[in-house]
Design an enzyme around this catalytic site. Structure first.
Site, PDB file in Angstrom:
ATOM      1  N   ARG A 141     -12.508  -0.295  -0.028  1.00  0.00           N
ATOM      2  CA  ARG A 141     -11.164  -0.885  -0.027  1.00  0.00           C
ATOM      3  C   ARG A 141     -10.387  -0.532  -1.291  1.00  0.00           C
ATOM      4  NH1 ARG A 141     -11.322  -5.710   3.795  1.00  0.00           N
ATOM      5  NH2 ARG A 141      -9.349  -6.399   2.963  1.00  0.00           N
ATOM      6  N   TYR A 144      -6.878   1.238  -1.615  1.00  0.00           N
ATOM      7  CA  TYR A 144      -5.713   0.376  -1.346  1.00  0.00           C
ATOM      8  C   TYR A 144      -5.536  -0.635  -2.487  1.00  0.00           C
ATOM      9  CZ  TYR A 144      -2.696  -2.833   1.324  1.00  0.00           C
ATOM     10  OH  TYR A 144      -1.666  -3.635   1.764  1.00  0.00           O
ATOM     11  N   GLY A 147      -4.904   1.086  -5.827  1.00  0.00           N
ATOM     12  CA  GLY A 147      -3.603   1.761  -5.732  1.00  0.00           C
ATOM     13  C   GLY A 147      -2.471   0.761  -5.909  1.00  0.00           C
ATOM     14  N   LYS A 148      -2.599  -0.380  -5.246  1.00  0.00           N
ATOM     15  CA  LYS A 148      -1.560  -1.413  -5.336  1.00  0.00           C
ATOM     16  C   LYS A 148      -1.528  -2.046  -6.727  1.00  0.00           C
ATOM     17  CE  LYS A 148       0.273  -1.669  -1.119  1.00  0.00           C
ATOM     18  NZ  LYS A 148       1.719  -1.591  -0.839  1.00  0.00           N
ATOM     19  N   ASN A 189      -6.072  -7.104  16.802  1.00  0.00           N
ATOM     20  CA  ASN A 189      -7.338  -6.866  17.514  1.00  0.00           C
ATOM     21  C   ASN A 189      -7.643  -7.970  18.510  1.00  0.00           C
ATOM     22  OD1 ASN A 189      -8.104  -4.459  16.390  1.00  0.00           O
ATOM     23  ND2 ASN A 189     -10.030  -5.215  15.536  1.00  0.00           N
ATOM     24  N   GLN A 208     -15.362 -16.500   7.327  1.00  0.00           N
ATOM     25  CA  GLN A 208     -14.404 -16.077   6.293  1.00  0.00           C
ATOM     26  C   GLN A 208     -13.002 -16.539   6.694  1.00  0.00           C
ATOM     27  OE1 GLN A 208     -15.775 -14.145   8.588  1.00  0.00           O
ATOM     28  NE2 GLN A 208     -14.809 -12.152   8.818  1.00  0.00           N
ATOM     29  N   THR A 209     -12.173 -16.789   5.702  1.00  0.00           N
ATOM     30  CA  THR A 209     -10.843 -17.347   6.009  1.00  0.00           C
ATOM     31  C   THR A 209      -9.725 -16.390   5.593  1.00  0.00           C
ATOM     32  OG1 THR A 209     -10.538 -18.433   3.869  1.00  0.00           O
ATOM     33  CG2 THR A 209     -11.693 -19.690   5.584  1.00  0.00           C
TER      34      THR A 209
HETATM   35  P1  NAD Z   1       2.542  -0.437   8.417  1.00  0.00           P
HETATM   36  O1  NAD Z   1       1.382   0.496   8.363  1.00  0.00           O
HETATM   37  O2  NAD Z   1       3.007  -0.927   9.738  1.00  0.00           O
HETATM   38  O3  NAD Z   1       3.798   0.216   7.700  1.00  0.00           O
HETATM   39  C1  NAD Z   1       3.707   1.118   6.628  1.00  0.00           C
HETATM   40  C2  NAD Z   1       4.755   2.198   6.842  1.00  0.00           C
HETATM   41  O4  NAD Z   1       4.695   3.119   5.732  1.00  0.00           O
HETATM   42  C3  NAD Z   1       4.505   3.023   8.110  1.00  0.00           C
HETATM   43  O5  NAD Z   1       5.707   3.163   8.823  1.00  0.00           O
HETATM   44  C4  NAD Z   1       4.003   4.355   7.573  1.00  0.00           C
HETATM   45  O6  NAD Z   1       4.270   5.433   8.439  1.00  0.00           O
HETATM   46  C5  NAD Z   1       4.725   4.436   6.250  1.00  0.00           C
HETATM   47  N1  NAD Z   1       4.068   5.324   5.279  1.00  0.00           N
HETATM   48  C6  NAD Z   1       2.757   5.364   4.952  1.00  0.00           C
HETATM   49  N2  NAD Z   1       2.543   6.297   4.008  1.00  0.00           N
HETATM   50  C7  NAD Z   1       3.755   6.854   3.732  1.00  0.00           C
HETATM   51  C8  NAD Z   1       4.195   7.869   2.852  1.00  0.00           C
HETATM   52  N3  NAD Z   1       3.332   8.519   2.045  1.00  0.00           N
HETATM   53  N4  NAD Z   1       5.510   8.196   2.839  1.00  0.00           N
HETATM   54  C9  NAD Z   1       6.389   7.556   3.653  1.00  0.00           C
HETATM   55  N5  NAD Z   1       6.035   6.583   4.508  1.00  0.00           N
HETATM   56  C10 NAD Z   1       4.734   6.230   4.541  1.00  0.00           C
HETATM   57  O7  NAD Z   1       2.185  -1.656   7.458  1.00  0.00           O
HETATM   58  P2  NAD Z   1       2.960  -3.019   7.187  1.00  0.00           P
HETATM   59  O8  NAD Z   1       2.099  -4.126   7.607  1.00  0.00           O
HETATM   60  O9  NAD Z   1       4.348  -2.956   7.691  1.00  0.00           O
HETATM   61  O10 NAD Z   1       3.006  -3.025   5.588  1.00  0.00           O
HETATM   62  C11 NAD Z   1       4.162  -2.673   4.862  1.00  0.00           C
HETATM   63  C12 NAD Z   1       3.900  -2.872   3.361  1.00  0.00           C
HETATM   64  O11 NAD Z   1       3.558  -4.228   3.108  1.00  0.00           O
HETATM   65  C13 NAD Z   1       2.751  -2.013   2.842  1.00  0.00           C
HETATM   66  O12 NAD Z   1       3.088  -1.524   1.561  1.00  0.00           O
HETATM   67  C14 NAD Z   1       1.601  -2.987   2.748  1.00  0.00           C
HETATM   68  O13 NAD Z   1       0.693  -2.627   1.743  1.00  0.00           O
HETATM   69  C15 NAD Z   1       2.322  -4.285   2.419  1.00  0.00           C
HETATM   70  N6  NAD Z   1       1.533  -5.455   2.861  1.00  0.00           N
HETATM   71  C16 NAD Z   1       1.452  -5.790   4.179  1.00  0.00           C
HETATM   72  C17 NAD Z   1       0.659  -6.876   4.556  1.00  0.00           C
HETATM   73  C18 NAD Z   1       0.548  -7.325   5.987  1.00  0.00           C
HETATM   74  O14 NAD Z   1      -0.181  -8.272   6.266  1.00  0.00           O
HETATM   75  N7  NAD Z   1       1.243  -6.735   6.936  1.00  0.00           N
HETATM   76  C19 NAD Z   1      -0.046  -7.609   3.584  1.00  0.00           C
HETATM   77  C20 NAD Z   1       0.045  -7.212   2.262  1.00  0.00           C
HETATM   78  C21 NAD Z   1       0.858  -6.154   1.905  1.00  0.00           C
HETATM   79  N1  UDP Z   2     -11.906  -9.214  11.410  1.00  0.00           N
HETATM   80  C1  UDP Z   2     -12.680  -9.618  12.478  1.00  0.00           C
HETATM   81  N2  UDP Z   2     -12.590  -8.930  13.659  1.00  0.00           N
HETATM   82  C2  UDP Z   2     -11.733  -7.896  13.840  1.00  0.00           C
HETATM   83  C3  UDP Z   2     -10.919  -7.494  12.755  1.00  0.00           C
HETATM   84  C4  UDP Z   2     -11.037  -8.165  11.551  1.00  0.00           C
HETATM   85  O1  UDP Z   2     -13.466 -10.563  12.371  1.00  0.00           O
HETATM   86  O2  UDP Z   2     -11.704  -7.345  14.962  1.00  0.00           O
HETATM   87  C5  UDP Z   2     -11.994  -9.948  10.142  1.00  0.00           C
HETATM   88  C6  UDP Z   2     -12.172  -9.088   8.899  1.00  0.00           C
HETATM   89  O3  UDP Z   2     -13.543  -8.805   8.665  1.00  0.00           O
HETATM   90  C7  UDP Z   2     -11.563  -9.965   7.823  1.00  0.00           C
HETATM   91  C8  UDP Z   2     -10.458 -10.729   8.560  1.00  0.00           C
HETATM   92  O4  UDP Z   2     -10.743 -10.591   9.952  1.00  0.00           O
HETATM   93  O5  UDP Z   2     -12.508 -10.892   7.352  1.00  0.00           O
HETATM   94  C9  UDP Z   2      -9.065 -10.176   8.303  1.00  0.00           C
HETATM   95  O6  UDP Z   2      -9.097  -8.773   8.520  1.00  0.00           O
HETATM   96  P1  UDP Z   2      -7.800  -7.866   8.441  1.00  0.00           P
HETATM   97  O7  UDP Z   2      -8.251  -6.445   8.519  1.00  0.00           O
HETATM   98  O8  UDP Z   2      -6.797  -8.333   9.423  1.00  0.00           O
HETATM   99  O9  UDP Z   2      -7.160  -8.173   7.005  1.00  0.00           O
HETATM  100  P2  UDP Z   2      -7.753  -8.163   5.508  1.00  0.00           P
HETATM  101  O10 UDP Z   2      -9.255  -8.122   5.534  1.00  0.00           O
HETATM  102  O11 UDP Z   2      -7.161  -6.948   4.888  1.00  0.00           O
HETATM  103  O12 UDP Z   2      -7.257  -9.438   4.951  1.00  0.00           O
END
Ligand code: NAD
Ligand code: UDP
Length: 312
Positions: A141, A144, A147-148, A189, A208-209
């Site tokens: 992981r 990600y 990187g963030k 999923n 897990q929560t």
């Molecule tokens: P997503 O995958 O649906 O959207 C990401 C978008 O970025 C996609 O359209 C993808 O094509 C584009 N992308 C990826 N790499 C790129 C690049 N190199 N250049 C240009 N475009 C690129 O994901 P999301 O859920 O919409 O997430 C959006 C942002 O929010 C992300 O930065 C993610 O890390 C952050 N985020 C989302 C969640 C969540 O639960 N959805 C949680 C924490 C953080």
């Molecule tokens: N998870 C699960 N079944 C699935 C997909 C995910 O039990 O089919 C679990 C995963 O192991 C994690 C939680 O759901 O504990 C949230 O996973 P997700 O990938 O949505 O987000 P993140 O782990 O990045 O918070």
């Protein structure tokens, strides 16, 4: 008319953000390389005079004139960000450098979509912004998470070194319509599996929560943060403090879809955090924001979206 750039604008969150920005009259430039984005997410905006799409990878420099930048480009689901981990780090780090460089040249205000993953597998619960996190730097992981984290460092260095107006938002698990049906995240999923009558895959013991925020609430928090005075930088948590086990989530999805799917237990992925819940005291105080959509209501909307998507 404010010129606003949304990177990752064809993704799940980015497309909802574009909707809100266009609706309030911003002149929106959506930039996306379509790694996980989908043209269907923005198809309804393509003929709008306030919306423009540019296919571009943020790991390369971008020369446009804008006043606001929402930097969302980055795959967010573990399945996608682990598919090409080197590109994931490049997207977060080179992408942040390029977008910060653009902000520096244009003096644009810039918001970073950071994540609760910067807290890793936390020893502090719920997570407050002051907590520095517990992240494995060499795990699957890490591309990600680190990187963030590095992107946050860059944002604060540009703030200190170049007096940029920055906003760093730590997003907790968010769900809703336009999630990718195959992105492997738990809400999509479970819903897709339930609607197709397939087994519901619980990883580990399901104890897990996570705390799930509905997309409309999240975007409202994002817009409010961007519009705060210049001295507000964050980082600020945006998420829903309602905390559920994955087992409880699965049972909710089964009930709301009236599905006969069975629960099956699969191995827990490496470095999967045990628990996660945002402390949103700061968001309440600084943004006067808190989530309004209950999990059950948000799940109903999301189920309706996937039902239609699967049917077509
Ligand atoms: P997503 O995958 O649906 O959207 C990401 C978008 O970025 C996609 O359209 C993808 O094509 C584009 N992308 C990826 N790499 C790129 C690049 N190199 N250049 C240009 N475009 C690129 O994901 P999301 O859920 O919409 O997430 C959006 C942002 O929010 C992300 O930065 C993610 O890390 C952050 N985020 C989302 C969640 C969540 O639960 N959805 C949680 C924490 C953080
Ligand atoms: N998870 C699960 N079944 C699935 C997909 C995910 O039990 O089919 C679990 C995963 O192991 C994690 C939680 O759901 O504990 C949230 O996973 P997700 O990938 O949505 O987000 P993140 O782990 O990045 O918070």
């Amino acid at each position: 008319m404010r010129k606003t750039l949304v990177t990752g604008g064809a993704g799940f969150l980015g497309s909802h953000l574009c909707d809100r920005l266009v609706a309030r009259g911003d002149d929106v430039l959506c930039v996306d390389n379509f790694f996980t984005g989908d043209k269907r997410n923005i198809a309804h905006l393509m003929s709008h005079s306030l919306f423009e799409l540019q296919r571009h990878d943020v790991t390369f420099p971008l020369y446009v004139e804008v006043e606001r930048i929402f930097n969302l480009a980055c795959p967010a689901s573990p399945v996608h960000y682990q598919h090409d981990p080197v590109q994931t780090t490049k997207t977060s780090v080179h992408g942040a450098i390029n977008m910060l460089g653009l902000a520096k040249r244009t003096r644009a205000r810039i918001l970073q979509a950071s994540t609760s993953e910067v807290y890793g597998d936390p020893e502090v619960h719920p997570q407050r912004e002051e907590y520095w996190g517990r992240v494995n730097p060499i795990g699957i992981r890490s591309c990600y998470d680190e990187g963030k984290r590095c992107a946050e460092t860059l944002f604060f260095d540009y703030y200190r070194q170049h007096a940029l107006q920055i906003k760093v938002m730590r997003i907790f698990n968010t769900y809703g319509p336009r999630m990718h049906p195959n992105d492997g995240r738990v809400v999509s999923n479970f819903i897709v599996q339930a609607l197709r009558g397939e087994d519901i895959t619980i990883y580990g013991d399901g104890q897990q929560t996570r705390s799930f925020c509905y997309v409309d609430d999240l975007i409202e928090g994002m817009l409010r943060l961007m519009d705060t005075p210049a001295d507000i930088t964050g980082p600020i948590n945006i998420g829903n403090p309602g905390e559920f086990t994955m087992l409880a989530l699965a049972e909710n999805v089964l009930r709301l879809t009236s599905s006969a799917s069975k629960l099956v237990f699969k191995p827990l992925p490496q470095d999967d955090p045990r628990q996660r819940q945002p402390d949103i005291t700061q968001a309440k105080r600084v943004l006067d924001w808190e989530p309004k959509v209950a999990l059950e209501d948000g799940l109903r909307e999301t189920i309706a979206y996937f039902r239609q998507r699967i049917a077509t």
